[in-house]
Design a protein around this motif. Structure first.
Motif, PDB file in Angstrom:
ATOM      1  N   ALA A  83     -10.701  14.940 -16.518  1.00 38.85           N
ATOM      2  CA  ALA A  83      -9.878  14.157 -15.597  1.00 38.85           C
ATOM      3  C   ALA A  83      -8.872  15.032 -14.863  1.00 38.85           C
ATOM      4  CB  ALA A  83      -9.151  13.048 -16.369  1.00 38.85           C
ATOM      5  N   VAL A  84      -8.273  15.991 -15.578  1.00 35.47           N
ATOM      6  CA  VAL A  84      -7.314  16.901 -14.935  1.00 35.47           C
ATOM      7  C   VAL A  84      -8.017  17.754 -13.889  1.00 35.47           C
ATOM      8  CG1 VAL A  84      -5.706  18.803 -15.316  1.00 35.47           C
ATOM      9  CG2 VAL A  84      -5.810  16.910 -16.948  1.00 35.47           C
ATOM     10  N   GLU A  85      -9.193  18.286 -14.240  1.00 32.95           N
ATOM     11  CA  GLU A  85      -9.934  19.077 -13.253  1.00 32.95           C
ATOM     12  C   GLU A  85     -10.278  18.233 -12.033  1.00 32.95           C
ATOM     13  OE1 GLU A  85     -13.332  20.838 -15.054  1.00 32.95           O
ATOM     14  OE2 GLU A  85     -12.190  22.454 -16.012  1.00 32.95           O
ATOM     15  N   ALA A  86     -10.605  16.970 -12.243  1.00 33.51           N
ATOM     16  CA  ALA A  86     -10.980  16.106 -11.124  1.00 33.51           C
ATOM     17  C   ALA A  86      -9.836  15.944 -10.131  1.00 33.51           C
ATOM     18  CB  ALA A  86     -11.425  14.737 -11.647  1.00 33.51           C
ATOM     19  N   VAL A  87      -8.619  15.765 -10.640  1.00 32.26           N
ATOM     20  CA  VAL A  87      -7.499  15.588  -9.707  1.00 32.26           C
ATOM     21  C   VAL A  87      -7.159  16.903  -9.015  1.00 32.26           C
ATOM     22  CG1 VAL A  87      -6.552  13.590 -10.891  1.00 32.26           C
ATOM     23  CG2 VAL A  87      -5.811  15.862 -11.564  1.00 32.26           C
ATOM     24  N   TYR A  89      -9.453  19.104  -8.151  1.00 27.76           N
ATOM     25  CA  TYR A  89     -10.464  19.187  -7.099  1.00 27.76           C
ATOM     26  C   TYR A  89     -10.056  18.337  -5.898  1.00 27.76           C
ATOM     27  CZ  TYR A  89     -13.468  21.119 -10.765  1.00 27.76           C
ATOM     28  OH  TYR A  89     -13.985  21.897 -11.780  1.00 27.76           O
ATOM     29  N   GLY A  90      -9.531  17.157  -6.183  1.00 28.98           N
ATOM     30  CA  GLY A  90      -9.124  16.272  -5.098  1.00 28.98           C
ATOM     31  C   GLY A  90      -7.989  16.808  -4.271  1.00 28.98           C
ATOM     32  N   LEU A 152      -8.634  20.576   1.394  1.00 30.81           N
ATOM     33  CA  LEU A 152     -10.019  20.729   1.820  1.00 30.81           C
ATOM     34  C   LEU A 152     -10.900  20.339   0.636  1.00 30.81           C
ATOM     35  CD1 LEU A 152     -11.749  21.691   4.257  1.00 30.81           C
ATOM     36  CD2 LEU A 152     -11.874  23.915   3.126  1.00 30.81           C
ATOM     37  N   ALA A 153     -10.968  19.038   0.368  1.00 34.14           N
ATOM     38  CA  ALA A 153     -11.721  18.514  -0.771  1.00 34.14           C
ATOM     39  C   ALA A 153     -12.771  17.555  -0.261  1.00 34.14           C
ATOM     40  CB  ALA A 153     -10.783  17.810  -1.752  1.00 34.14           C
ATOM     41  N   ALA A 154     -14.009  17.768  -0.692  1.00 32.54           N
ATOM     42  CA  ALA A 154     -15.124  16.976  -0.172  1.00 32.54           C
ATOM     43  C   ALA A 154     -14.929  15.488  -0.442  1.00 32.54           C
ATOM     44  CB  ALA A 154     -16.437  17.469  -0.782  1.00 32.54           C
ATOM     45  N   VAL A 155     -14.400  15.141  -1.617  1.00 30.08           N
ATOM     46  CA  VAL A 155     -14.268  13.737  -1.971  1.00 30.08           C
ATOM     47  C   VAL A 155     -13.350  13.008  -1.003  1.00 30.08           C
ATOM     48  CG1 VAL A 155     -13.423  12.136  -3.735  1.00 30.08           C
ATOM     49  CG2 VAL A 155     -14.786  14.118  -4.402  1.00 30.08           C
TER      50      VAL A 155
END
Length: 628
Positions: A83-87, A89-90, A152-155
């Motif tokens: 979850a931390v990595e996901a934020v 990335y965002g 610059l995040a794809a999501v």
């Protein structure tokens, strides 16, 4: 900056967690280390600059001072790290890595260290928008909300493209396409839009119907599309929802195809799967100490082929101790499109008869009503009530007038020993707001209903006016818990040639659907024979916590078993001078519910609170449907 928060990105994190970690993974870990458990000590975070320590700890999912079994801890930790990595990335840190170290700490506790390698953050240096006409250019830029300096995040960049697509879909551009190109070397983002033609809906074509007229589904969608007839995705969804509300279909599939008449026209194709039109119900009920009841109903949702609804319902209740008998019934006929217009017409023929020791009472009447939807959630309505009723008291005083000393009211209340048959002719105006998520088992939203009724005057019969208000609020606490609240109030007053409000027209309170902890109609002025005299003023308030039982949440078939804790308050009063704080009655208790598609079957146990006179053993209620 260390002060940046993560709240806006938690949904994304939850999605990634759910995608990456599944039950089999948990089961395997459980088998390996089911016997190991420990208390977690300090949780440290190192290497983070963009997010605060507290923000990262909140996402990790394990807490200081809690005891964990090893398999459960490993599962929660791995999910939290993802979850931390996901934020990260965002926020443009697409090379971020988050790991952990678990070591023995002080006092037989284990200490957890979260190690963050953020890496470089990529930000947008250029935003290019192509293919957008001048008419929509500024609005599209606002919908994109992507500026130089954004992550610059794809999501997040793809989410912006979806917003632009929704913008076009709500303005008739049903074939619009939005393409995103990301140049990571130049840190540039290009959005290319193919607007296509602006479509208007030509026809709504229905198929799959065998026993229903095609117009039943088509008019619900046409009503939402008018007057612009633009191809709007939200209006099609609203029309589909309205078609569901007819109660005639199990499923509806709505699609849009190009029309043969013109290149900028489209047709809506609706494929329906019809449901059963007839229904039947049996509702037994019970309230202590010895009151039983039974309700029976039958209905047809398409009685004459145009979604006209007919229902016939009746119920009977009997008290073994006081030999009381209550019966009622009604026949209701509903026309959803009155004379082809978007007005709903309802006619109800009803009766009610109550027999207690010392009281015989009956009423029968006819209620025509017309309603109109102003918005999806707001409805105004008006109608008439033509009623004939009679009340007979068998406890006359020496003066020929019933004079009763009651528990809740200090002054004796005087009522006629026998009321000759009387008529009531009234008009009623009301407004209803309802944005709850479910008709039978609401979890979120607000329901509010208010009405004003005036009888007599030029309409003849008894002279009185009555106002009633009912407000309910439902708050979701989690997927397995919610809070329901209600405030219900009413007032009736005679005027003109009527000096006292007839017994039938007064308010009553107490029981399974109002103030639990008291018998049915057990609040307010009572005769020595034990039946309610009612009051001109009504006030009730309810709060109920509804929660799923945690030990059955994962068991198929038992997930519908819920519990409830509640507090009720209320009473009825004959006049304003008697409405004092100390005369308010309270009840509290708990209950069990088994939720069905048409509402819960509930079992409640409640006791009176702050009441030294009422039954201390409490009351039991078995009923169908939520009390509010």
């Amino acid at each position: 900056m260390r002060t940046q928060r993560l709240s806006a990105l938690k949904p994304l994190a939850a999605y990634v967690v759910a995608l990456c970690y599944s039950v089999p993974c948990l089961a395997s870990a459980q088998e390996e280390s089911a016997e190991v458990n420990f208390v977690l000590g300090r949780v440290r975070v190192e290497g983070n600059k963009h997010f605060t320590d507290g923000a990262i700890r909140n996402l990790i999912g394990v807490e200081k001072g809690e005891r964990y079994e090893q398999y459960n801890f490993d599962y929660l930790l791995e999910a939290g790290l993802a979850a931390v990595e996901a934020v990260y990335y965002g926020e443009g840190f697409e090379s971020a890595q988050v790991t952990s170290e678990l070591a023995e700490g002080k006092k037989n506790k284990r200490e957890l260290k979260i190690l963050v390698e953020e890496g470089p953050r990529a930000v947008v240096k250029e935003v290019v928008v192509k293919g957008v006409s001048n008419e929509h250019f500024e609005a599209v830029r606002e919908e994109l909300a992507v500026e130089v300096g954004a992550p610059l995040a794809a999501v997040t960049l793809n989410e912006a493209a979806v917003r632009v697509g929704d913008y076009y879909n709500e303005r008739g551009y049903g074939r619009a396409k939005v393409k995103v190109e990301i140049d990571r070397e130049e840190a540039a983002v290009t959005y290319t839009v193919e607007e296509g033609p602006q479509y208007h809906i030509d026809e709504v074509v229905v198929s799959g119907n065998e026993k229903t007229r095609a117009v039943i589904a088509s008019r619900e969608i046409d009503h939402k599309l008018n007057p612009s007839r633009l191809w709007r995705a939200s209006k099609l969804d609203d029309g589909r929802a309205n078609a569901y509300k007819t109660g005639l279909y199990r499923d509806l599939v709505v699609d849009v195809v190009d029309s043969e008449r013109a290149p900028d026209l489209a047709d809506v194709v609706v494929i329906v799967n019809e449901d059963k039109f007839r229904w039947f119900k049996i509702e037994p009920g019970y309230s202590s100490p010895d009151r039983v009841g039974l309700g029976v109903g039958w209905g047809h949702n398409n009685i004459f082929g145009d979604n006209e609804r007919l229902s016939i319902e009746t119920s009977f209740a009997y008290g073994f101790e006081d030999k009381s008998r209550e019966s009622d019934g009604d026949i209701t006929y509903v026309v959803p499109w009155l004379f082809g217009y978007r007005y709903k017409g309802t006619v109800t023929l009803y009766y009610e008869r109550d027999v207690y020791e010392g009281l015989h009472e009956w009423e029968a009447g006819l209620k025509p009503r017309v309603s109109r939807e102003i918005t999806d959630n707001l409805e105004v309505w008006g109608g008439f009530n033509f009623e004939r009723f009679r009340t007979e008291f068998d406890e006359p005083s020496e003066e020929g007038v019933g004079s009763y000393q009651t528990r809740d009211i200090n002054l004796p209340q005087r009522y006629p020993e026998t009321e000759a048959p009387q008529n009531l002719s009234s008009y009623i105006l009301g407004i209803t707001y309802d944005d709850t998520d479910d008709l039978f088992n609401p979890v979120t939203g607000t329901y509010a209903d208010s009405s004003y009724e005036r009888a007599g005057g030029f309409m003849l019969g008894v002279d009185l006016w009555r106002a009633i208000g009912d407000v309910r609020r439902y708050i979701r606490l989690s997927d397995a818990a919610s809070v329901a609240t209600r405030l219900h109030a009413g007032y009736v007053e005679p005027y003109g040639g009527t000096e006292v409000v007839p017994h039938v027209q007064r308010f009553v309170s107490g029981g399974a659907y109002s103030v639990r902890g008291y018998p049915e109609q057990g609040l307010g002025p009572q005769t020595e024979g034990g039946y309610a005299l009612g009051g001109d003023i009504l006030l009730e308030a309810n709060v109920e916590l509804r929660s799923q039982f945690p030990f059955v949440a994962g068991i198929t078939g038992w997930e519908h078993l819920w519990g409830a804790l509640f507090v009720d308050a209320g009473n009825v009063w004959p006049e304003w001078d008697e409405m004092k704080k100390e005369s308010l009655r309270y009840g509290a208790g708990f209950g069990i519910r088994y939720n069905t598609v048409v509402g819960p079957v509930r079992f409640d146990v409640a006791w009176p609170v702050f009441d030294r006179i009422e039954n201390r053993r409490g009351y039991i209620y078995l009923a169908f449907g939520h009390p509010f």
